[in-house]
Structure formats: structure tokens, C-alpha cells
Design a protein around this motif. Structure first.
Motif: not given
Lengths: 139, 139
Positions: A1-3, A95-96, A99, A124, B22-23, B25-29, B48, B55
């Protein structure tokens, strides 16, 4: 997963009409969509285009609107959520959850016609996050 | 004046380190800048990258930080401001003042090294708006 890309910033307002006037006058917003109702979600919305993303103005559809409570606490309105695009909403939800995040409800069709979910602000740092499947034409 | 690109969404947090995690792990940043101090503004910040915008995580530099009050009201953190780019900060300030908006202080150098100002939330439906002169390389 990528932002993914920031599809929009959701901004609650007691009056979409008044907010449009503000963005037009103070910031020169010109690409302003026609406001429309999403009664199933209890809101009226209007998208304002910035060159790289959108502002989603959100007004309560009725007193039972999920943003009525937000406006009670913040009568003038304010930033409500941020929405990031994901390629596959079901993969993102899996994925969320894997985690430990709290996904609010099942994916449903959002304002852009693709599936969306919201993630609890506690996951968040106090920010309400919407995830939205990218429109297919954007791939 | 035309609505410029959304340079970033400013997000207050009690811990940049925790928010980065958080970013990630959860969003793949993945594109996460090195946090840095802006003592003159009383904040530590970290950018980010999303594909189309950023962000800006903001943590208080000390107890006198302008965001200490925000975190007192919102201990977990949350959306703090949105920042739009403008081609000329002085022209933007003049335009805003001519239209009755309350510009907070004089332009000063912001986190991206170009002049910025903030506009009072009462002028934008409860939303704190930052205007930032576009970096010259982006023209």
C-alpha cells in the motif's frame, strides 16, 4: 500500500452558498461544481477545484445529518476530514483492519461515485480520514 | 487572483514520531521528510508527500507554541490549517484586506522558505487558511 493522492479536503459549513462566495471573493476560486444532495449520507456537497485537489464543502441535509454534531461544536464550520485515494477499497480496508484500525462501516458509494470508507479519528491522531477508490478513468 | 494549488494540509500532533509511524503503517507513506525545528514559529514540522500535495505534521516546539492551545483543546491532535499557494504574497494580502479579511501579522518566511501569512478562521468558515508564496522553481 502506498499513500495515494489527496482527493479532497472535506470542510463542513452551515451554508454552501456562503462558503462558495467566500472562496470566490477571497481566493479567486473559479471552478466550482454545482452543489448536489447525498440524502443517503445526510449531506449536501459541493466541490471546488484547486489545481491539484479539491475542497469538498459539506452542509447538513437535515437535522439527522452526521455533520450536524460537528456544526453544533463548530457553528462556523471547519475542516472535517481528508480523503486519500486508494486503488482498491477492499484491500485498503483489509490492510487497515489487519493493523488494528477502526473502519467505520462497510464501503459505500461516495460523492465521486466510487466506494469510500471512513476511518476513526482515534487511529489518525484526531483526524477523520476518508479512503476513496480512485475513479477508473484516473488510472 | 485564482485559487492556487493546495501546498499542504497542516495537522497538529503531540508527537511527530508517532504520527509518522501511523502514516507509514496505515497508509503506506514512504516519502517522509526529516523533521525540523522552526523555533521562530514555535513549532517542529515534518512533511509527508502524497503524490499531489503534502501533509505537514506540526508539533509544539515548547509550551509557548502557538499550537499548544490547539492541542489543549484537541489532545490527540487534528487538522489545523490548509495552505494554498499564491504567486505574490503582498498582492494576496492586499486583495484579502481590500475584501475585509483579517490577515494575521505581516508576511514571514515559512517552512518551505517562502513568505507566508495566515488568515483568521472567522473569514473562512472556521478554517485557518495559510497563504504561501510559491517557490520560484515551481513557476
Amino acid at each position: 500500500m502506498n499513500l495515494g493522492r489527496l482527493n479532497h479536503v472535506g470542510v463542513a459549513t452551515p451554508s454552501i452558498a456562503a462558503s462558495i462566495e467566500t472562496y470566490r471573493t477571497l481566493l479567486g476560486a473559479a471552478a466550482i461544481g454545482e452543489p448536489f444532495d447525498l440524502p443517503a449520507q445526510g449531506v449536501k456537497v459541493c466541490f471546488i477545484d484547486a489545481p491539484n485537489t479539491q475542497i469538498e464543502l459539506i452542509e447538513p441535509y437535515d437535522q439527522n445529518s452526521p455533520i450536524a454534531g460537528f456544526l453544533k461544536k463548530n457553528p462556523a464550520g471547519g475542516q472535517h476530514h481528508v480523503c486519500f485515494e486508494v486503488p482498491d477499497i477492499h484491500a485498503a480496508v483489509a490492510h487497515l483492519k489487519a493493523n488494528g484500525a477502526t473502519v467505520l462501516g462497510e464501503p459505500r458509494i461516495g460523492a465521486h461515485g466510487t466506494p469510500i470508507v471512513f476511518v476513526h479519528p482515534k487511529d489518525f491522531g484526531g483526524m477523520l480520514v476518508e479512503l476513496m477508490e480512485s475513479p477508473k478513468g484516473d488510472h
